[in-house]
Design a protein around this motif. Structure first.
Motif, PDB file in Angstrom:
ATOM      1  N   SER A 170      -3.578   0.955  -9.684  1.00  0.00           N
ATOM      2  CA  SER A 170      -4.456   0.837 -10.846  1.00  0.00           C
ATOM      3  C   SER A 170      -4.508  -0.589 -11.385  1.00  0.00           C
ATOM      4  O   SER A 170      -5.521  -1.020 -11.924  1.00  0.00           O
ATOM      5  CB  SER A 170      -4.006   1.798 -11.941  1.00  0.00           C
ATOM      6  OG  SER A 170      -2.653   1.578 -12.220  1.00  0.00           O
ATOM      7  N   LYS A 171      -3.459  -1.319 -11.227  1.00  0.00           N
ATOM      8  CA  LYS A 171      -3.443  -2.682 -11.755  1.00  0.00           C
ATOM      9  C   LYS A 171      -4.466  -3.553 -11.025  1.00  0.00           C
ATOM     10  O   LYS A 171      -5.188  -4.354 -11.635  1.00  0.00           O
ATOM     11  CB  LYS A 171      -2.042  -3.264 -11.609  1.00  0.00           C
ATOM     12  CG  LYS A 171      -1.822  -4.477 -12.488  1.00  0.00           C
ATOM     13  CD  LYS A 171      -0.387  -4.923 -12.413  1.00  0.00           C
ATOM     14  CE  LYS A 171      -0.176  -6.191 -13.231  1.00  0.00           C
ATOM     15  NZ  LYS A 171       1.176  -6.718 -13.053  1.00  0.00           N
TER      16      LYS A 171
ATOM     17  N   VAL B 135      -7.103  -2.533  -9.543  1.00  0.00           N
ATOM     18  CA  VAL B 135      -8.444  -2.140  -9.941  1.00  0.00           C
ATOM     19  C   VAL B 135      -8.773  -2.719 -11.310  1.00  0.00           C
ATOM     20  O   VAL B 135      -9.878  -3.227 -11.561  1.00  0.00           O
ATOM     21  CB  VAL B 135      -8.579  -0.598  -9.951  1.00  0.00           C
ATOM     22  CG1 VAL B 135      -9.973  -0.192 -10.397  1.00  0.00           C
ATOM     23  CG2 VAL B 135      -8.284  -0.042  -8.580  1.00  0.00           C
ATOM     24  N   SER B 136      -7.805  -2.679 -12.201  1.00  0.00           N
ATOM     25  CA  SER B 136      -8.037  -3.196 -13.545  1.00  0.00           C
ATOM     26  C   SER B 136      -8.358  -4.679 -13.511  1.00  0.00           C
ATOM     27  O   SER B 136      -9.114  -5.181 -14.339  1.00  0.00           O
ATOM     28  CB  SER B 136      -6.791  -2.993 -14.408  1.00  0.00           C
ATOM     29  OG  SER B 136      -6.600  -1.633 -14.604  1.00  0.00           O
ATOM     30  N   ASN B 137      -7.785  -5.345 -12.549  1.00  0.00           N
ATOM     31  CA  ASN B 137      -8.038  -6.783 -12.490  1.00  0.00           C
ATOM     32  C   ASN B 137      -9.394  -7.137 -11.884  1.00  0.00           C
ATOM     33  O   ASN B 137      -9.782  -8.294 -11.902  1.00  0.00           O
ATOM     34  CB  ASN B 137      -6.939  -7.469 -11.667  1.00  0.00           C
ATOM     35  CG  ASN B 137      -5.654  -7.535 -12.458  1.00  0.00           C
ATOM     36  OD1 ASN B 137      -5.685  -7.485 -13.684  1.00  0.00           O
ATOM     37  ND2 ASN B 137      -4.539  -7.634 -11.766  1.00  0.00           N
ATOM     38  N   MET B 138     -10.016  -6.163 -11.347  1.00  0.00           N
ATOM     39  CA  MET B 138     -11.306  -6.433 -10.717  1.00  0.00           C
ATOM     40  C   MET B 138     -12.379  -6.720 -11.772  1.00  0.00           C
ATOM     41  O   MET B 138     -12.355  -6.151 -12.855  1.00  0.00           O
ATOM     42  CB  MET B 138     -11.770  -5.222  -9.901  1.00  0.00           C
ATOM     43  CG  MET B 138     -11.098  -5.127  -8.561  1.00  0.00           C
ATOM     44  SD  MET B 138     -11.704  -3.649  -7.726  1.00  0.00           S
ATOM     45  CE  MET B 138     -11.329  -4.070  -6.046  1.00  0.00           C
ATOM     46  N   GLU B 139     -13.306  -7.588 -11.398  1.00  0.00           N
ATOM     47  CA  GLU B 139     -14.433  -7.823 -12.312  1.00  0.00           C
ATOM     48  C   GLU B 139     -15.269  -6.545 -12.399  1.00  0.00           C
ATOM     49  O   GLU B 139     -15.429  -5.825 -11.416  1.00  0.00           O
ATOM     50  CB  GLU B 139     -15.331  -8.940 -11.769  1.00  0.00           C
ATOM     51  CG  GLU B 139     -14.680 -10.292 -11.755  1.00  0.00           C
ATOM     52  CD  GLU B 139     -15.548 -11.313 -11.038  1.00  0.00           C
ATOM     53  OE1 GLU B 139     -16.778 -11.093 -10.945  1.00  0.00           O
ATOM     54  OE2 GLU B 139     -14.998 -12.303 -10.558  1.00  0.00           O
ATOM     55  N   THR B 140     -15.811  -6.346 -13.561  1.00  0.00           N
ATOM     56  CA  THR B 140     -16.608  -5.128 -13.745  1.00  0.00           C
ATOM     57  C   THR B 140     -17.823  -5.130 -12.813  1.00  0.00           C
ATOM     58  O   THR B 140     -18.217  -4.098 -12.268  1.00  0.00           O
ATOM     59  CB  THR B 140     -17.064  -5.015 -15.206  1.00  0.00           C
ATOM     60  OG1 THR B 140     -15.930  -5.206 -16.041  1.00  0.00           O
ATOM     61  CG2 THR B 140     -17.666  -3.658 -15.495  1.00  0.00           C
ATOM     62  N   ALA B 141     -18.393  -6.325 -12.643  1.00  0.00           N
ATOM     63  CA  ALA B 141     -19.576  -6.409 -11.771  1.00  0.00           C
ATOM     64  C   ALA B 141     -19.218  -6.015 -10.335  1.00  0.00           C
ATOM     65  O   ALA B 141     -20.010  -5.375  -9.633  1.00  0.00           O
ATOM     66  CB  ALA B 141     -20.135  -7.821 -11.796  1.00  0.00           C
ATOM     67  N   TYR B 142     -18.028  -6.383  -9.967  1.00  0.00           N
ATOM     68  CA  TYR B 142     -17.590  -6.041  -8.616  1.00  0.00           C
ATOM     69  C   TYR B 142     -17.373  -4.531  -8.503  1.00  0.00           C
ATOM     70  O   TYR B 142     -17.756  -3.884  -7.531  1.00  0.00           O
ATOM     71  CB  TYR B 142     -16.313  -6.817  -8.300  1.00  0.00           C
ATOM     72  CG  TYR B 142     -15.801  -6.596  -6.894  1.00  0.00           C
ATOM     73  CD1 TYR B 142     -16.647  -6.772  -5.803  1.00  0.00           C
ATOM     74  CD2 TYR B 142     -14.468  -6.212  -6.654  1.00  0.00           C
ATOM     75  CE1 TYR B 142     -16.186  -6.575  -4.521  1.00  0.00           C
ATOM     76  CE2 TYR B 142     -14.013  -6.011  -5.374  1.00  0.00           C
ATOM     77  CZ  TYR B 142     -14.868  -6.203  -4.309  1.00  0.00           C
ATOM     78  OH  TYR B 142     -14.433  -6.005  -3.038  1.00  0.00           O
ATOM     79  N   LEU B 143     -16.738  -4.001  -9.548  1.00  0.00           N
ATOM     80  CA  LEU B 143     -16.538  -2.546  -9.567  1.00  0.00           C
ATOM     81  C   LEU B 143     -17.874  -1.803  -9.539  1.00  0.00           C
ATOM     82  O   LEU B 143     -18.006  -0.745  -8.934  1.00  0.00           O
ATOM     83  CB  LEU B 143     -15.781  -2.144 -10.837  1.00  0.00           C
ATOM     84  CG  LEU B 143     -14.272  -2.002 -10.738  1.00  0.00           C
ATOM     85  CD1 LEU B 143     -13.725  -1.463 -12.052  1.00  0.00           C
ATOM     86  CD2 LEU B 143     -13.871  -1.076  -9.585  1.00  0.00           C
TER      87      LEU B 143
END
Lengths: 392, 190
Positions: B117-118, B120-128
């Protein structure tokens, strides 16, 4: 643990914002305007005629009336005062003392006047008639009432006219007698150009005749209002008009229209369109009901033009491409590492809208059903009003 | 007091004034409303669509509905919630037209997911967002409705015309599919 993913996505996306393309609001407005039911009323032809040029011609009746019309030419005008057909009573000028200058004039108009006047007399005044008239009249027996084909002659009325003529034999030329269905009156003949008389400028009769020996005419039936002649035909006109005529006209002007519908749509139309010179063409059959009213129908073509000027919306093009990026992540095993990843990037380019200028033409055909009423009839100008509908 | 009201306080028009202006079909108020909510609603729309163009189409349709139907907003609940609901429903309708709701994914053998989860949390929202957009439409829809919007499976089933059990199953598969994609992007399962 399985709920973590929901939480992460919820947290990331709950307040995620992304700006839409510029111009989307305009698209929304345009789409809304289109979507709504649009009711447009256009009255193009009604407002088209600011200036008009009319051409018209009267068509002679081709029925047996044409014969009658012929009979009423100046060549046989001699008998006009005797003609009281069931259809028509013609007004008659009576005067046997025209000024010599008029009698001898070579002017065709004067000739008409003199011959016409002569025709009401009984012999002795042939010197007032042109050579041509003399030649023609020589074949006509002045003493015999005309036996017009297909018509009855009111002999009683003929006698009446004769008596009136006799009574006025020595009348002042300026007090010529004019007979109409309304009675007989005197007019100043010298002030009237008979050749130019039309049905619209028959002199107004005001002074009733006074010097007729009423004892001679008292016993004679007079034309009544109930008689079929309800149009005072012109004295100077050489042919008899039919009630029917065909009228062709063309008009040019600037036609406008009224729009109703969604405000934005109407505003858009009004800001992008402007009037241009337009034309209209009419071909009508006209039936004259009486001296004031006539009915018309036919075909009406309206060629309305308007100028369309607008700038089209900016064109936005999106292009997607793959882009490789690097990021640092914390790997559970390897710790902090750099990792390459590929993202799809959307580029946009804007192409400015084009200015458009063009002329739109709207051609419409319709059938007018019109009632026309004359309001003023002068020598050269007349004023009339029309009411009716255009179906088409 | 009132002299600057119109010139300077466009942004200070309260929501009630904006709504009333839109009911009167005032284009200026409609524009202000659009400017206020369109970025957020574009974010919503993007999650349900495969591209920005599609998302803008949905957003356009949604705002047409919003302006047409704004008089039906009774003031119950938040206005933003009402707008969001219109956008979501418009997106659902749009997806409904385009593709089948539920594509069978080859995920039957995917294990119960667990996630770093960490990372994923660090991913940019645009990337997500890009990752989310890779999901098949059906999965994406159910995942968005449940995980992000917070609808229950019963509500989702009603919206999509399926049973709540189907919704639950689809959500489970969607999540597994998502993990698979995340793994493809280098996020490993723990």
């Amino acid at each position: 643990m399985s709920n973590e993913i929901e939480n992460i996505f919820k947290q990331k996306f709950e307040n995620f914002e992304s700006a839409p393309s510029a111009g989307l609001f305009d698209k929304i407005q345009a789409a809304r305007a289109k979507k709504k039911r649009i009711v447009i009323w256009m009255w193009s032809s009604a407002a088209l005629l600011l200036f008009s040029l009319g051409l018209g011609y009267a068509v002679l009746s081709t029925s047996s009336d044409s014969k009658l019309a012929e009979d009423n030419t100046i060549e046989k005008e001699q008998n006009t005062e005797l003609i009281t057909s069931e259809e028509q009573i013609f007004p008659v000028i009576e005067n046997d003392k025209l000024p010599p200058s008029a009698n001898e004039s070579a002017d065709p108009k004067e000739e008409v006047q003199s011959s016409k006047t002569k025709s009401k007399t009984t012999g002795g005044a042939n010197s007032f008639v042109s050579q041509k008239e003399k030649k023609r009249q020589s074949s006509i027996d002045d003493t015999v009432l005309p036996q017009a084909e297909n018509r009855t002659v009111n002999e009683e009325l003929a006698k009446l006219y004769q008596k009136i003529h006799d009574a006025n034999k020595n009348a002042d030329p300026k007090k010529a007698k004019i007979f109409t269905r309304n009675g007989e009156s005197e007019v100043d003949l010298s002030a009237i150009n008979l050749a130019n008389l039309t049905k619209r400028n028959i002199p107004e009769i005001k002074t009733p005749i006074t010097n007729i020996d009423s004892t001679n005419v008292a016993q004679i039936d007079r034309p009544q209002d109930g008689d079929k002649a309800d149009i005072n035909l012109p004295i100077g006109r050489l042919v008899r008009l039919s009630r029917w005529s065909i009228e062709a006209s063309a008009a040019g002007g600037f036609g406008s229209r009224i729009l109703s519908g969604p405000t934005d749509y109407v505003t858009m139309r009004n800001t992008t369109e402007s009037v241009k010179f337009s034309t209209a063409y009419n071909l009508n059959v006209l039936y004259r009901i009486n001296t004031k009213w006539s009915a018309q129908t036919g075909v009406s073509l309206v060629n309305r033009r308007e100028n369309l000027s607008y700038t089209s919306a900016d064109q936005i093009t999106y292009m997607q491409r793959e882009e490789t990026r690097t990021e640092t992540i914390i790997h559970p095993v390897l710790g902090e590492i750099e990792r390459e990843y590929t993202v799809t990037v959307t580029d946009s380019s804007v192409q400015k809208g084009n200015q458009t200028n063009q002329t739109n033409t709207y051609l419409s055909a319709s059938i007018p059903l019109v009632l026309e009423r004359g309001l003023y009839e002068g020598e050269k100008w007349s004023l009339m009003t029309k009411i009716g509908v255009l179906a088409g | 007091m009132n002299q600057n009201k119109n010139s300077t306080n466009d942004n200070q028009l309260n929501e009630h004034d904006l709504i009333n202006g839109c009911i009167r079909n005032d284009v200026h108020c409609q524009q202000l409303l659009y400017e206020k909510y369109s970025p957020k609603m574009m974010g919503v729309s993007l999650r349900y669509c495969n591209s920005k163009m599609e998302a803008e189409d949905v957003l356009q349709d949604a705002f047409i509905k919003i302006f047409d139907k704004i008089k039906t907003f009774k003031g119950e609940g938040s206005f933003e919630g009402w707008i969001r609901k219109v956008v979501v429903f418009t997106a659902l309708k749009s997806n409904d037209k385009r593709v089948n709701k539920f594509e069978p994914g080859d995920i039957d053998n995917v294990q119960e997911p667990s996630l770093d989860s960490k990372a994923v949390s660090n991913m940019e929202t645009a990337y997500l967002m890009n990752i989310l957009q890779e999901l098949p439409v059906g999965y994406k829809t159910v995942f968005n409705l449940y995980a992000v919007e917070g609808y229950s499976h019963k509500e989702i089933g009603k919206m999509l015309g399926v049973t709540d059990v189907t919704s639950r199953t689809q959500y489970s598969r969607a999540k597994q599919y998502l993990l698979k994609i995340l793994a493809k992007h280098g996020i490993k399962r723990i």
